[in-house]
Design a protein around this motif. Structure first.
Motif, PDB file in Angstrom:
ATOM      1  N   MET A   1       5.953  65.314  -8.481  1.00  0.00           N
ATOM      2  CA  MET A   1       7.399  65.288  -8.293  1.00  0.00           C
ATOM      3  C   MET A   1       8.112  66.192  -9.291  1.00  0.00           C
ATOM      4  O   MET A   1       9.133  66.786  -8.952  1.00  0.00           O
ATOM      5  CB  MET A   1       7.935  63.858  -8.382  1.00  0.00           C
ATOM      6  N   THR A   2       7.577  66.334 -10.499  1.00  0.00           N
ATOM      7  CA  THR A   2       8.224  67.235 -11.457  1.00  0.00           C
ATOM      8  C   THR A   2       8.208  68.667 -10.946  1.00  0.00           C
ATOM      9  O   THR A   2       9.167  69.410 -11.135  1.00  0.00           O
ATOM     10  CB  THR A   2       7.559  67.166 -12.846  1.00  0.00           C
ATOM     11  N   GLU A   3       7.154  69.041 -10.268  1.00  0.00           N
ATOM     12  CA  GLU A   3       7.077  70.387  -9.690  1.00  0.00           C
ATOM     13  C   GLU A   3       7.962  70.496  -8.448  1.00  0.00           C
ATOM     14  O   GLU A   3       8.697  71.466  -8.284  1.00  0.00           O
ATOM     15  CB  GLU A   3       5.628  70.720  -9.340  1.00  0.00           C
ATOM     16  N   VAL A   4       7.893  69.507  -7.584  1.00  0.00           N
ATOM     17  CA  VAL A   4       8.677  69.515  -6.351  1.00  0.00           C
ATOM     18  C   VAL A   4      10.165  69.561  -6.674  1.00  0.00           C
ATOM     19  O   VAL A   4      10.930  70.286  -6.033  1.00  0.00           O
ATOM     20  CB  VAL A   4       8.349  68.280  -5.480  1.00  0.00           C
ATOM     21  N   TYR A   5      10.588  68.818  -7.685  1.00  0.00           N
ATOM     22  CA  TYR A   5      11.998  68.777  -8.056  1.00  0.00           C
ATOM     23  C   TYR A   5      12.518  70.182  -8.371  1.00  0.00           C
ATOM     24  O   TYR A   5      13.618  70.548  -7.968  1.00  0.00           O
ATOM     25  CB  TYR A   5      12.204  67.858  -9.265  1.00  0.00           C
ATOM     26  N   THR A   6      11.720  70.984  -9.055  1.00  0.00           N
ATOM     27  CA  THR A   6      12.121  72.351  -9.385  1.00  0.00           C
ATOM     28  C   THR A   6      12.373  73.161  -8.116  1.00  0.00           C
ATOM     29  O   THR A   6      13.363  73.891  -8.021  1.00  0.00           O
ATOM     30  CB  THR A   6      11.043  73.041 -10.245  1.00  0.00           C
ATOM     31  N   TYR A   7      11.502  73.033  -7.138  1.00  0.00           N
ATOM     32  CA  TYR A   7      11.672  73.752  -5.883  1.00  0.00           C
ATOM     33  C   TYR A   7      12.896  73.249  -5.115  1.00  0.00           C
ATOM     34  O   TYR A   7      13.615  74.042  -4.499  1.00  0.00           O
ATOM     35  CB  TYR A   7      10.415  73.642  -5.022  1.00  0.00           C
TER      36      TYR A   7
ATOM     37  N   ALA B   1       9.495  56.712  -2.888  1.00  0.00           N
ATOM     38  CA  ALA B   1       8.596  55.642  -3.315  1.00  0.00           C
ATOM     39  C   ALA B   1       7.143  56.053  -3.082  1.00  0.00           C
ATOM     40  O   ALA B   1       6.805  56.596  -2.032  1.00  0.00           O
ATOM     41  CB  ALA B   1       8.903  54.366  -2.545  1.00  0.00           C
ATOM     42  N   GLY B   2       6.312  55.824  -4.072  1.00  0.00           N
ATOM     43  CA  GLY B   2       4.893  56.130  -3.961  1.00  0.00           C
ATOM     44  C   GLY B   2       4.522  57.560  -4.289  1.00  0.00           C
ATOM     45  O   GLY B   2       3.347  57.920  -4.228  1.00  0.00           O
ATOM     46  N   MET B   3       5.502  58.384  -4.629  1.00  0.00           N
ATOM     47  CA  MET B   3       5.219  59.789  -4.928  1.00  0.00           C
ATOM     48  C   MET B   3       4.612  59.926  -6.315  1.00  0.00           C
ATOM     49  O   MET B   3       4.987  59.220  -7.244  1.00  0.00           O
ATOM     50  CB  MET B   3       6.514  60.611  -4.839  1.00  0.00           C
ATOM     51  N   CYS B   4       3.681  60.841  -6.447  1.00  0.00           N
ATOM     52  CA  CYS B   4       3.028  61.118  -7.725  1.00  0.00           C
ATOM     53  C   CYS B   4       4.041  61.717  -8.705  1.00  0.00           C
ATOM     54  O   CYS B   4       4.692  62.714  -8.386  1.00  0.00           O
ATOM     55  CB  CYS B   4       1.884  62.093  -7.495  1.00  0.00           C
ATOM     56  N   PRO B   5       4.199  61.137  -9.889  1.00  0.00           N
ATOM     57  CA  PRO B   5       5.184  61.663 -10.836  1.00  0.00           C
ATOM     58  C   PRO B   5       4.853  63.074 -11.316  1.00  0.00           C
ATOM     59  O   PRO B   5       5.754  63.871 -11.545  1.00  0.00           O
ATOM     60  CB  PRO B   5       5.160  60.667 -11.996  1.00  0.00           C
TER      61      PRO B   5
ATOM     62  N   TRP C   1      27.853  58.363  -4.924  1.00  0.00           N
ATOM     63  CA  TRP C   1      29.107  59.004  -4.553  1.00  0.00           C
ATOM     64  C   TRP C   1      28.931  60.439  -4.100  1.00  0.00           C
ATOM     65  O   TRP C   1      29.808  61.014  -3.474  1.00  0.00           O
ATOM     66  CB  TRP C   1      30.097  58.959  -5.722  1.00  0.00           C
ATOM     67  N   MET C   2      27.803  61.040  -4.359  1.00  0.00           N
ATOM     68  CA  MET C   2      27.565  62.433  -4.008  1.00  0.00           C
ATOM     69  C   MET C   2      27.055  62.537  -2.573  1.00  0.00           C
ATOM     70  O   MET C   2      26.188  61.774  -2.164  1.00  0.00           O
ATOM     71  CB  MET C   2      26.515  63.010  -4.969  1.00  0.00           C
ATOM     72  N   VAL C   3      27.590  63.463  -1.809  1.00  0.00           N
ATOM     73  CA  VAL C   3      27.127  63.712  -0.452  1.00  0.00           C
ATOM     74  C   VAL C   3      26.050  64.788  -0.528  1.00  0.00           C
ATOM     75  O   VAL C   3      26.327  65.923  -0.910  1.00  0.00           O
ATOM     76  CB  VAL C   3      28.286  64.171   0.465  1.00  0.00           C
ATOM     77  N   GLU C   4      24.828  64.427  -0.213  1.00  0.00           N
ATOM     78  CA  GLU C   4      23.728  65.389  -0.278  1.00  0.00           C
ATOM     79  C   GLU C   4      23.796  66.336   0.910  1.00  0.00           C
ATOM     80  O   GLU C   4      24.183  65.950   2.009  1.00  0.00           O
ATOM     81  CB  GLU C   4      22.382  64.659  -0.280  1.00  0.00           C
TER      82      GLU C   4
ATOM     83  N   TYR D   1      17.642  63.548  -2.732  1.00  0.00           N
ATOM     84  CA  TYR D   1      17.674  63.797  -4.177  1.00  0.00           C
ATOM     85  C   TYR D   1      16.719  62.878  -4.919  1.00  0.00           C
ATOM     86  O   TYR D   1      16.107  63.265  -5.892  1.00  0.00           O
ATOM     87  CB  TYR D   1      19.091  63.619  -4.726  1.00  0.00           C
ATOM     88  N   GLU D   2      16.578  61.676  -4.422  1.00  0.00           N
ATOM     89  CA  GLU D   2      15.787  60.667  -5.121  1.00  0.00           C
ATOM     90  C   GLU D   2      14.294  60.973  -5.055  1.00  0.00           C
ATOM     91  O   GLU D   2      13.834  61.725  -4.214  1.00  0.00           O
ATOM     92  CB  GLU D   2      16.054  59.290  -4.529  1.00  0.00           C
TER      93      GLU D   2
END
Length: 109
Positions: free
Chosen positions: A48-54, A41-45, A4-7, A37-38
């Motif tokens: 991704m924790t670091e990328v998410y912060t940025y 697929a195939g991304m290193c977890p 429901w969220m518009v990114e 936001y998601e």
């Protein structure tokens, strides 16, 4: 699930340096992930924790110059294993000509 969220931001994460033999997931120069936001697929977890912060910096109205980058919406990152280098680029979407986000509310059915 019904999103429901518009990114209002798109992110491109590109491998700029590294060999597949040095990465547990086999990333190598030229590999690219595009997401909003998601977790792609195939991304290193671990990465991704670091990328998410940025990504959150951008989503909250900041920019990467506060993290040492010369560019507001681009930054170079190194994976936690220190074997693969990435370039993260944020691109605004769903924004008007002044850079303001369109309303983020549930779309009409």
């Amino acid at each position: 699930m019904k999103k429901w969220m518009v990114e209002d931001w798109k992110f491109d994460l590109i491998v700029t340096e590294g060999k597949a033999s040095n990465c547990r997931l086999g990333f190598e120069k030229g590999d690219k992930f595009t997401f909003s936001y998601e977790c792609p697929a195939g991304m290193c977890p671990k990465m991704m924790t670091e990328v998410y912060t940025y990504c959150e910096i951008i989503r909250c109205g900041g920019d990467f110059t506060y993290r040492g980058s010369k560019e507001k919406y681009e930054i170079d990152l190194v994976c936690p294993c220190n074997s693969i280098h990435f370039h993260l680029k944020a691109t605004p979407i769903n924004r008007d000509e002044n850079g303001n986000a369109f309303p983020s509310f549930p779309p009409k059915d």
